[in-house]
Enzyme design. Structure first.
Site, PDB file in Angstrom:
ATOM      1  N   ASP A 135       3.422  -5.116   2.561  1.00 37.70           N
ATOM      2  CA  ASP A 135       2.131  -4.556   2.982  1.00 37.70           C
ATOM      3  C   ASP A 135       2.219  -3.054   3.292  1.00 37.70           C
ATOM      4  OD1 ASP A 135      -0.579  -4.730   3.411  1.00 37.70           O
ATOM      5  OD2 ASP A 135      -0.467  -5.819   5.306  1.00 37.70           O
ATOM      6  N   ASP A 136       2.571  -2.704   4.521  1.00 35.64           N
ATOM      7  CA  ASP A 136       2.692  -1.294   4.940  1.00 35.64           C
ATOM      8  C   ASP A 136       4.026  -1.142   5.685  1.00 35.64           C
ATOM      9  OD1 ASP A 136      -0.172  -0.286   4.382  1.00 35.64           O
ATOM     10  OD2 ASP A 136      -0.490  -2.121   5.536  1.00 35.64           O
ATOM     11  N   GLU A 189      -7.250 -12.428   5.932  1.00 34.44           N
ATOM     12  CA  GLU A 189      -6.163 -11.830   6.736  1.00 34.44           C
ATOM     13  C   GLU A 189      -6.533 -12.076   8.202  1.00 34.44           C
ATOM     14  OE1 GLU A 189      -5.824  -7.570   6.313  1.00 34.44           O
ATOM     15  OE2 GLU A 189      -3.956  -7.464   7.461  1.00 34.44           O
ATOM     16  N   HIS A 204       0.878  -1.181   0.000  1.00 33.67           N
ATOM     17  CA  HIS A 204       0.000   0.000   0.000  1.00 33.67           C
ATOM     18  C   HIS A 204       0.910   1.224   0.000  1.00 33.67           C
ATOM     19  CE1 HIS A 204      -3.566  -2.436   1.215  1.00 33.67           C
ATOM     20  NE2 HIS A 204      -2.619  -3.204   1.729  1.00 33.67           N
TER      21      HIS A 204
HETATM   22  N1  ADE Z   1      -4.889  -1.201   4.243  1.00 34.56           N
HETATM   23  C1  ADE Z   1      -3.569  -1.050   4.398  1.00 34.56           C
HETATM   24  N2  ADE Z   1      -3.037  -2.172   4.896  1.00 34.56           N
HETATM   25  C2  ADE Z   1      -4.029  -3.075   5.032  1.00 34.56           C
HETATM   26  C3  ADE Z   1      -4.111  -4.403   5.460  1.00 34.56           C
HETATM   27  N3  ADE Z   1      -3.047  -5.083   5.889  1.00 34.56           N
HETATM   28  N4  ADE Z   1      -5.310  -5.004   5.488  1.00 34.56           N
HETATM   29  C4  ADE Z   1      -6.389  -4.339   5.082  1.00 34.56           C
HETATM   30  N5  ADE Z   1      -6.375  -3.081   4.647  1.00 34.56           N
HETATM   31  C5  ADE Z   1      -5.201  -2.445   4.624  1.00 34.56           C
HETATM   32 ZN    ZN Z   2      -2.645  -5.088   2.504  1.00 33.96          ZN
END
Ligand code: ADE
Ligand code: ZN
Length: 329
Positions: free
Chosen positions: A277-278, A199, A18
């Site tokens: 991911d982030d 998730e 993201h």
């Molecule tokens: N938005 C940013 N990271 C996310 C994640 N791991 N799961 C769901 N939405 C997200």
């Molecule tokens: Zn994600």
């Protein structure tokens, strides 16, 4: 070559990233100053302390708060450019990035400001470093389908920049089938589709993403091991699961990296690879995810190689490009 060096030197594709999740505290502070935005932190230590999450929702609250410093096209450019420099460091040669337009348009930022900043940085990265890319626009699943239709309409004017659509944000209580009409319209307009599923949410959400949203890939998908029939189908079809190990530990999907089920997923011949991911929130970019996961699960050289090969196999690159990169691993 030792396994760490092998990870570092091999070309990689990243498929679950993201762009708003690459906002490092340093950039957050400098953009807050540049745009005269108040943030609920006094210094970087305070920010880092706040990055202690109990689940997905507790993270999302801080993530949406952080994104408020992004106002101008230059801000989105700078954010993306910093990630491109990380790609250089980690030898990521192809990236498929998510962006969340509703996080910005709901604050009065134009869709064009967001997409142009991100796209122009990626084009510069392509020209200067040969980094190839795809952009995937995610809908926020905690919002209703009608609001998402409005964003899809905006995206149609940028079909040349946006390759596909995805689904993210708060998973529990927001099942994929809530968006079946939206994804039908996206597919009619020739966007490829992916979705976060499994998730935190149940295996049922993975079935729904496949059956109602026609997704090419499942983002995360780690809950699939709770459903043998699903595992059989995923393994047979080789539908990719974009696994994010450091994220899963930070959001308490697993208590520690040693307990992550990635190795079991590999054993079941699932089409898995590692992603960040982030990374600004979860403590590391792609190489750190790979290195720490390898060590925690004692993955073999062959298993690491499979993960790297799978990153290209599961990408939306053309076959000749996939083959070219795989031959260099
Ligand atoms: N938005 C940013 N990271 C996310 C994640 N791991 N799961 C769901 N939405 C997200
Ligand atoms: Zn994600």
């Amino acid at each position: 070559m030792n396994i760490k060096e092998f990870i570092k030197k091999s070309p990689k594709a990243e498929l679950h990233l993201h762009i708003e999740g690459t906002l490092e505290p340093e950039l957050m502070f400098s953009l807050a100053k540049r745009n005269n935005i108040k943030i609920p932190f006094n210094n970087i230590e305070e920010v880092k302390k706040a990055y202690n999450f109990s689940n997905l929702d507790s993270f999302l609250k801080i993530y949406y708060e952080g994104a408020k410093v992004l106002i101008k096209e230059q801000d989105f450019f700078d954010l993306t450019w910093d990630y491109i420099l990380k790609c250089r460091e980690d030898n990521i040669v192809h990236t498929e990035i998510f962006f969340d337009p509703q996080t910005h348009t709901d604050r009065g930022i134009d869709f064009e400001t967001v997409i142009n900043g991100i796209f122009n940085a990626l084009k510069k990265g392509e020209k200067e470093f040969g980094l190839s890319f795809k952009i995937i626009m995610c809908f926020l699943r905690h919002l209703n389908e009608d609001e998402c239709f409005k964003i899809l309409d905006k995206a149609l004017a940028h079909k040349d920049k946006i390759f596909g659509v995805g689904l993210d944000s708060s998973e529990k209580g927001n099942p994929p089938k809530k968006f079946k009409n939206l994804f039908k319209k996206a597919l009619e307009n020739e966007f490829i589709t992916v979705a976060h599923a499994g998730e935190e949410g149940p295996p049922e959400y993975i079935w729904e993403a496949l059956n109602f949203l026609n997704v090419h890939r499942i983002d995360h998908g780690v809950q699939c091991l709770k459903d043998d029939k699903l595992v059989g189908m995923l393994s047979e079809s080789q539908i990719p699961l974009t696994v994010c190990p450091l994220s899963n530990v930070k959001l308490k999907v697993f208590n520690k990296l040693e307990e992550h089920n990635l190795k079991r997923m590999l054993d079941k011949k699932l089409m898995v690879m590692v992603n960040s991911d982030d990374p600004a929130y979860f403590g590391g970019y792609l190489n750190k995810n790979l290195t720490e996961t390898q060590a925690a699960l004692n993955l073999s050289y062959e298993q690491v190689k499979t993960l790297l090969v799978n990153s290209f196999k599961s990408s939306f690159l053309k076959d000749a490009e996939k083959k070219k990169w795989i031959s260099k691993i």
